[in-house]
Design a protein around this motif. Sequence first.
Motif, short mmCIF file in Angstrom:
data_model
loop_
_atom_site.label_atom_id
_atom_site.label_comp_id
_atom_site.label_asym_id
_atom_site.label_seq_id
_atom_site.Cartn_x
_atom_site.Cartn_y
_atom_site.Cartn_z
N ASP A 23 0.86 -1.19 0.00
CA ASP A 23 0.00 0.00 0.00
C ASP A 23 0.89 1.23 0.00
O ASP A 23 1.58 1.51 0.98
N ILE A 24 0.83 1.94 -1.11
CA ILE A 24 1.72 3.11 -1.28
C ILE A 24 0.90 4.37 -1.47
O ILE A 24 -0.08 4.38 -2.24
N LEU A 25 1.30 5.43 -0.78
CA LEU A 25 0.68 6.73 -0.99
C LEU A 25 1.72 7.66 -1.60
O LEU A 25 2.85 7.74 -1.12
N ILE A 26 1.31 8.37 -2.65
CA ILE A 26 2.18 9.41 -3.22
C ILE A 26 1.52 10.76 -2.95
O ILE A 26 0.33 10.96 -3.28
N ILE A 27 2.27 11.67 -2.35
CA ILE A 27 1.72 13.01 -2.08
C ILE A 27 2.22 13.95 -3.17
O ILE A 27 3.42 14.24 -3.26
N GLY A 28 1.30 14.42 -4.03
CA GLY A 28 1.66 15.33 -5.11
C GLY A 28 1.58 14.68 -6.48
O GLY A 28 2.33 13.75 -6.76
N ALA A 29 0.64 15.17 -7.31
CA ALA A 29 0.50 14.63 -8.68
C ALA A 29 1.24 15.55 -9.65
O ALA A 29 0.67 16.07 -10.61
N GLY A 30 2.54 15.76 -9.36
CA GLY A 30 3.36 16.58 -10.25
C GLY A 30 4.21 15.68 -11.14
O GLY A 30 3.89 14.49 -11.33
N VAL A 31 5.29 16.23 -11.66
CA VAL A 31 6.14 15.50 -12.60
C VAL A 31 6.69 14.23 -11.94
O VAL A 31 6.60 13.13 -12.50
N GLN A 87 -8.91 23.06 -11.10
CA GLN A 87 -7.77 23.98 -11.21
C GLN A 87 -6.45 23.25 -11.50
O GLN A 87 -5.42 23.88 -11.71
N PHE A 88 -6.53 21.90 -11.49
CA PHE A 88 -5.31 21.13 -11.65
C PHE A 88 -4.75 21.27 -13.06
O PHE A 88 -5.50 21.27 -14.03
N ASN A 89 -3.44 21.40 -13.16
CA ASN A 89 -2.74 21.47 -14.44
C ASN A 89 -3.18 22.67 -15.29
O ASN A 89 -3.25 22.58 -16.51
N CYS A 90 -3.51 23.77 -14.62
CA CYS A 90 -3.86 24.99 -15.36
C CYS A 90 -2.66 25.91 -15.48
O CYS A 90 -2.57 26.71 -16.40
N THR A 91 -1.72 25.84 -14.50
CA THR A 91 -0.56 26.72 -14.56
C THR A 91 0.43 26.15 -15.55
O THR A 91 1.03 25.11 -15.29
N THR A 141 5.32 21.88 -22.96
CA THR A 141 4.70 22.63 -21.86
C THR A 141 4.49 21.67 -20.68
O THR A 141 4.33 20.46 -20.86
N ARG A 142 4.50 22.23 -19.49
CA ARG A 142 4.25 21.40 -18.30
C ARG A 142 2.87 20.74 -18.42
O ARG A 142 2.71 19.57 -18.08
N GLN A 143 1.90 21.48 -18.94
CA GLN A 143 0.55 20.92 -19.04
C GLN A 143 0.53 19.65 -19.89
O GLN A 143 -0.08 18.66 -19.52
N LYS A 144 1.20 19.71 -21.04
CA LYS A 144 1.20 18.54 -21.94
C LYS A 144 1.93 17.37 -21.28
O LYS A 144 1.51 16.22 -21.39
N LEU A 145 3.04 17.67 -20.60
CA LEU A 145 3.78 16.58 -19.96
C LEU A 145 2.91 15.92 -18.87
O LEU A 145 2.84 14.69 -18.77
N ILE A 146 2.25 16.74 -18.09
CA ILE A 146 1.39 16.19 -17.02
C ILE A 146 0.27 15.36 -17.64
O ILE A 146 -0.06 14.27 -17.15
N ASP A 147 -0.31 15.82 -18.74
CA ASP A 147 -1.37 15.04 -19.41
C ASP A 147 -0.84 13.67 -19.85
O ASP A 147 -1.52 12.66 -19.70
#
Length: 383
Positions: free
Chosen positions: A5-13, A39-43, A105-111
């Motif tokens: 059971d793993i928790l990751i804090i932060g859905a970033g890169v 609001q996620f992945n808008c910046t 762009t960060r947005q495309k990478l996150i997608d």
Amino acid sequence: MQDMDILIIGAGVAGLTCAGLLSRHGLHPQIVEREPQQQFNCTGYMLGLYPLGGRVLNALDARTAYYNQSIQMEYYEAHRSNGALIKSYPLDFINEKYGSYRSITRQKLIDILLANVTPEAVRFDTTVANLEQGNDEVRVTFSEGRSERFDLVIIADGLHSETRDFILDDNEYSYYHTGWGGWVSWLHGNPTTSYKEYWGAGSFLGIYPVKDKVGVFLGGPIDIIKEKGLASFADEVKQMVSPEHELPRQALEACRKDERPFFWDFHDCRTKTWHKGHVVLLGDAATGFLPTAGVGASMAMDSAAALADELSRAHKQHLPYALNLYTQRQKQRVETAQADSRKLAKMIFMKSPVLSKIRNRLLPFYSLQQILSDLSNVMEGRS
Ligand SMILES: Cc1cc2nc3c(=O)[nH]c(=O)nc-3n(C[C@H](O)[C@H](O)[C@H](O)COP(=O)(O)OP(=O)(O)OC[C@H]3O[C@@H](n4cnc5c(N)ncnc54)[C@H](O)[C@@H]3O)c2cc1C
């Protein structure tokens, strides 16, 4: 494959890269992300990805999506503040030897990264209110009040990580401030395949193309530029640029007109240790980066791959050992890359007109491999 059971804090890169890779090993972590879904992945901002980071997408079978959404960079150019070229550095030694150096762009990478985790894996608008380590487990209380136990918690909530404080004392991490900062904006259309930077005395302009637009950075000493404000600082820098250099003039104009530019205070962070018990730090939360050298995201992905690899072979009874191996593999490697970004910051962020003139005179005598010597070692696997 065992259950963990793993928790990751932060859905970033870092968090999403690690989650995607773990799921390839049959491990399906839960991810909590502070931003609400709307609001996620808008910046958005631009990311240059060295093959160190880009190659990790091969392991996620995301190479085609990545190539479709990004462009290969061919040159890095340093200019004087008047627009004249000091030196153009071909990036072919990277593109040919290590893999494609690309801009996205960060947005495309996150997608792209999000496509590798199931939608239900990410809980938005959620963070961690408390975290306690017990015998071989971590008990986590979420912001909505619910508690749950995990075998492992991966802290990947970025440079200003708040959850890092659950495992580190104040004296176990420190920020390094350059005193400089700047605005990030966009210029639409006409991308080139060169990164162009304009190094002034007390000013810095960066032009970073992505697939269909150009990211613009305008920076300087924070106390001065904040007092002047974006519009008047952009005007001042524009006055220095000769009329024949259209691109920097257009970039400064776009920056000036931006009503909601993103402000970035240029500082980074180092931590003394990357793991305690069953909790581990990843990405900027472990070692954060300055913008110079543009390598923070690449190192976050490189570390995510190393962590997923160690975890794929670990038994949950011996997790601290796996976390130790991960730290041994990555900490020095990442800090070596960070050293280059600090070195470059000292070279670029200069206030003195005399020193910046000397710098501009000396620069043509150096190759990019010499300027980025530590990063070259990292790419060669020598650190
Ligand atoms: C303007 C700008 C330009 C950059 N350019 C480049 C570049 O060209 N090349 C490059 O390699 N790097 C670049 N970087 C750096 C790069 O973005 C970072 O190094 C990289 O994103 C680090 O990944 P991360 O996952 O550790 O952190 P992030 O990508 O910052 O992700 C952290 C995530 O955690 C979430 N979060 C924060 N706090 C909490 C919490 N308490 N609970 C739950 N979730 C939380 C955040 O909302 C975010 O989604 C740039 C950064 C900026 C700001």
